[in-house]
Design an enzyme around this catalytic site. Structure first.
Site, PDB file in Angstrom:
ATOM      1  CG  ASP A 115      -1.619   1.232   1.516  1.00  0.00           C
ATOM      2  OD1 ASP A 115      -2.236   1.757   0.566  1.00  0.00           O
ATOM      3  OD2 ASP A 115      -1.577   1.733   2.660  1.00  0.00           O
ATOM      4  CG  ASP A 117      -1.588   7.815   0.786  1.00  0.00           C
ATOM      5  OD1 ASP A 117      -1.183   8.959   1.007  1.00  0.00           O
ATOM      6  OD2 ASP A 117      -1.909   7.401  -0.345  1.00  0.00           O
ATOM      7  CG  ASP A 308      -2.189   2.493   6.365  1.00  0.00           C
ATOM      8  OD1 ASP A 308      -2.459   2.240   5.171  1.00  0.00           O
ATOM      9  OD2 ASP A 308      -2.342   3.622   6.872  1.00  0.00           O
TER      10      ASP A 308
END
Ligand SMILES: [Mg+2]
Length: 365
Positions: A115, A117, A308
């Site tokens: 991922d 961000d 996240d």
């Protein structure tokens, strides 16, 4: 920890030869209280439960660093203190489990999924300034030298590429609805791998553009709100919006989307996400990329996904269901997840730690 399952780690990614994101260990009595809340699946069209359900979920999904620090400083409940060790048993640090992970991947082809961000870059006030550090870029480059590596983000693919600027990676933007193979041809791609540009939501482009323009106008009344066009989906960032206005912002967006039943609204970290109502997510993107790499039915592939956010849970679940590889959750705060291991915070990654955690540290592997 059984092999072949998802993992949650505090900072890190590992590769056969060098751990990608070596983060600080979560263990050691950090005192995190487990976030027991399993966030409701809030989508437009459902009754939504309580009127303030969105507001509460926005708060629950948006723990700021300051809030997390405050939570740590305050006395966690007895229940939290009791549950924290249990959570760490279920989702051990990927850093401390490095040897275990490497052993599980032995003789298999690791494929890395990252991922962006909150995983490769910190969550910052201005999403346009969520820059990847040079050290992290070097770490990703090192990993991509050894394994097929993909960035899977909710952002527009071009924007993520402009942040990362590594031509040898796969990029899946718009939550996997915009996939492109690397410009360079990595040698480890199987002979039957196909070059692809996959955009399953192309017919939604005019609608997304229309809603984007409307949202730009409508959100002018909410200071700090920022609408981002991710091509096949939209993000309404509320990280700079006064908390008192979060409900108003959610109501505004929900109200607008009532006219677009083919779009759905979901919640990410400090962001409302507007996406086409199609059965496509980061988990589907992961499966698609494995297929493109020639590993559709392979038993000797070991996918590792680090993320996240709630949207990463779809990918964690795919890995858990396949019984292949593992998911790693990057989180300062223990929470419900389909990942198997955990990492703490990408900002703690450093080249020094990476070297320290090189395979020489694991002579018995
Ligand atoms: Mg993220």
């Amino acid at each position: 920890m059984p092999s072949g399952q998802n993992v949650v780690l505090p900072e890190a990614m590992m590769a056969n030869q060098t751990p990608l994101f070596p983060w600080r260990l979560m263990s050691g009595g950090g005192g995190f209280g487990i976030r027991r809340k399993c966030l409701p699946q809030l989508e437009l069209g459902s009754n939504g439960g309580r009127a303030n359900a969105w507001f509460e979920s926005m708060k629950a999904s948006s723990p700021t660093h300051a809030n997390a620090a405050a939570a740590l400083a305050s006395s966690p409940s007895v229940a939290d203190q009791d549950e924290h060790p249990t959570w760490m048993v279920r989702h051990p640090s990927a850093l401390s489990s490095f040897g275990e992970i490497i052993r599980a991947s032995k003789r298999k082809q690791i494929v890395m999924f990252l991922d962006y961000d909150g995983t490769l870059s910190p969550i910052v006030d201005d999403p346009d300034r969520a820059f990847i550090s040079d050290a992290m870029r070097d770490a990703v480059r090192d990993v991509a030298r050894n394994f097929p590596t993909a960035i899977v983000s909710g952002r527009c693919r071009d924007k993520v590429y402009n942040f990362v600027r590594l031509a040898e990676l796969y990029y899946a933007g718009s939550h996997g609805m915009d996939i492109k193979v690397p410009a360079k041809g990595p040698s480890f791609i199987r002979a039957n791998a196909k070059p692809v540009l996959f955009q399953p939501a192309s017919k939604f482009l005019p609608m997304i553009e229309e809603v984007y323009k409307s949202l730009i106008e409508a959100t002018k009344s909410i200071p700090g709100a920022k609408v981002e066009n991710n091509k096949f989906c939209l993000s309404v960032h509320f990280r700079c919006v006064d908390e008192k206005r979060w409900s108003a912002l959610a109501d505004l967006v929900k109200s607008m989307l009532k006219e677009y039943p083919k779009l759905k609204l979901t919640l990410g970290r400090k962001v409302l996400e507007i996406r086409p109502l199609i059965k496509w997510d980061k988990g589907k993107a992961l499966e698609f990329l494995l297929e493109s790499l020639g590993f559709a039915d392979s038993s000797d592939v070991f996918p590792i996904y680090i993320g996240d956010d709630r949207t990463d849970e779809d990918a964690f679940k795919v890995l858990r269901d396949r019984g292949q590889g593992f998911g790693i959750l990057v989180s300062k705060i223990p929470k419900e997840t389909n990942a198997s291991y955990s990492l703490h915070d990408p900002s703690e990654a450093s080249l020094v730690e990476r070297r320290r955690l090189s395979l020489e540290s694991y002579p018995n592997l």
